[in-house]
Design an enzyme around this catalytic site. Structure first.
Site, PDB file in Angstrom:
ATOM      1  CG  PHE A 136      29.063 -57.879 -10.335  1.00  0.00           C
ATOM      2  CD1 PHE A 136      29.048 -58.961  -9.460  1.00  0.00           C
ATOM      3  CD2 PHE A 136      28.163 -57.867 -11.397  1.00  0.00           C
ATOM      4  CE1 PHE A 136      28.144 -59.996  -9.623  1.00  0.00           C
ATOM      5  CE2 PHE A 136      27.255 -58.904 -11.568  1.00  0.00           C
ATOM      6  CZ  PHE A 136      27.238 -59.970 -10.680  1.00  0.00           C
ATOM      7  CG  ASP A 221      31.599 -55.339 -17.116  1.00  0.00           C
ATOM      8  OD1 ASP A 221      30.585 -54.900 -17.699  1.00  0.00           O
ATOM      9  OD2 ASP A 221      31.551 -56.224 -16.246  1.00  0.00           O
ATOM     10  CE  LYS A 250      22.978 -55.170 -14.641  1.00  0.00           C
ATOM     11  NZ  LYS A 250      24.353 -55.420 -14.227  1.00  0.00           N
TER      12      LYS A 250
END
Ligand SMILES: *Cc1c(COP(=O)(O)O)cnc(C)c1O
Length: 401
Positions: A136, A221, A250
């Site tokens: 993702f 990532d 995040k």
């Protein structure tokens, strides 16, 4: 006006289906909803609230910067952005930083940089991007195409081209796919949304070696794994494999939107003036809060605390499992943990999430079969114990129908 769940259906685009619970206040790892009901927060806003809710260091950074200057645009630089970039480069392999506002935007920048780098250095043939099934990387069209779930990228017309997917941890498939036409490999150093899937260290090492052999850039990532989540500042440091480009978001802002792409001076040189940008990227408010979050997390006490708290979670979840026999495995690293449901409860992760909320616990799922926990990195041991006790009640409720 009643700001309630019904109003959501009336005025919001229906791409989400949020819980009926509407939180109005948070403090540390406790949250209260509109009715005053208290929750322990094991979700952390999906691995974002690395210091819980309203951490004093973040509140004070926000207030202080809020009374100085909020926004300038990239026509001018600003002190918080410069300080944060210096700290990020001092603490990692990277020498250069590009600021964005989210994980997807940081990844979008990474992918565009990789394509531009390959075009400049090797020509148009070298455009293949290899990524992994179940990966993702965000919801912009390029990042969702690189992500490994067709369900998220299908149905929007023609996709960005030359993106290939192979299974995570499948070295022979990867070896067969990479070539001199590969421009970059994008991977999570622990798959989060895909189900809390740890990389095989030899696999990651081999991916690094094959990227070197074929002059392809390795992009990690670390949007979910970064900023202390796995017990290292960045997960690559625990794996012993260094990427060429790293993305982080995040937890970087501890709840304030910010993302960043980190890389070397040599690679960064291909994003020349005017090639890429963002109105809000490097915004002083975001960078001031992120600097405070970074200073607080990047300490021996917090990072080693993550490893100790991981053990408390594992022990507690295993004890619940001994009693109720619901999980086949507890996996993940640091405070990015997944309890995988066994055959008997296959596909019912959401039932555990709903029961948890009823018993005063905020949790997450990763896919349909994994209950995911991504709490604050500084959650207290008492809050962990209380949250696990509530989770046990939720498990009992699901097991007893
Ligand atoms: C959450 C996430 C993203 C997307 O971040 P946004 O801020 O939602 O754009 C990208 N990559 C990974 C690994 C993530 O977990």
């Amino acid at each position: 006006m009643q700001a309630n769940r019904e109003l959501f259906d009336e005025v919001m685009v229906p791409n989400y289906n949020p819980s009926a619970v509407i939180p109005v206040k948070g403090e540390g790892s406790r949250v209260w909803d509109q009715t005053g009901k208290e929750f322990i927060d094991f979700a952390g806003g999906i691995a974002v609230n690395c210091l819980g809710h309203c951490h004093p260091a973040l509140v004070s950074a926000l207030k202080e910067q809020g009374e100085k200057i909020w926004h300038l645009s990239n026509v001018m630089t600003n002190e918080p952005a410069l300080r944060l970039a210096k700290k990020l480069t001092d603490a990692t392999f990277a020498e250069k930083v590009y600021f964005a506002n989210s994980g997807a935007e940081a990844n979008e920048a990474a992918l565009k940089l990789a394509r531009r780098w390959a075009l400049d250095k090797f020509g148009a043939e070298k455009s293949q991007i290899i990524a992994f099934n179940k990966g993702f990387h965000g919801r912009t069209f390029f990042t969702v195409t690189v992500g490994g779930q067709a369900a998220y990228s299908d149905g929007f017309g023609p996709k960005p081209a030359d993106v290939t997917h192979v299974d995570y941890n499948d070295l022979s498939a990867f070896e067969k796919t990479i070539s001199d036409n590969t421009c970059a490999v994008m991977m999570e150093p622990l798959q989060g949304e895909g189900g809390i899937i740890s990389p095989n260290p030899e696999f990651v090492q081999a991916v690094r070696e094959l990227c070197d052999k074929h002059n392809a850039l390795l992009i990690f990532d670390e949007v979910q794994t970064g900023v202390g989540r796995t017990g290292d500042l960045y997960a690559y440091q625990g794996l012993g494999v260094t990427p060429d480009i790293l993305t982080t978001a995040k937890a970087l802002g501890g709840g304030f939107p910010i993302g960043a792409m980190l890389t070397t001076t040599d690679i960064a040189s291909h994003l020349k003036v005017g090639t890429h940008g963002s109105t809000y990227g490097g915004n002083p408010l975001a960078c001031a809060v992120a600097e405070a979050a970074f200073d607080t997390v990047n300490t021996e006490a917090v990072l080693s605390g993550v490893k100790a708290k991981e053990q408390l979670f594992r022990d507690g979840l295993n004890a619940i499992n001994d009693k109720y026999n619901v999980f086949s495995e507890v996996r993940g690293k640091g405070l990015l943990l997944g309890a995988v449901l066994n055959d008997k409860f296959e596909g019912r992760a959401r039932d555990f999430l709903v029961a948890s909320a009823q018993h005063g616990l905020m949790s997450l799922v990763a896919g349909t079969n994994v209950v995911r926990f991504t709490p604050s990195l500084v959650i207290t041991n008492e809050e962990i114990a209380e949250g696990l006790a509530r989770f046990e009640q939720a498990v009992a409720a699901v097991v007893n129908g």
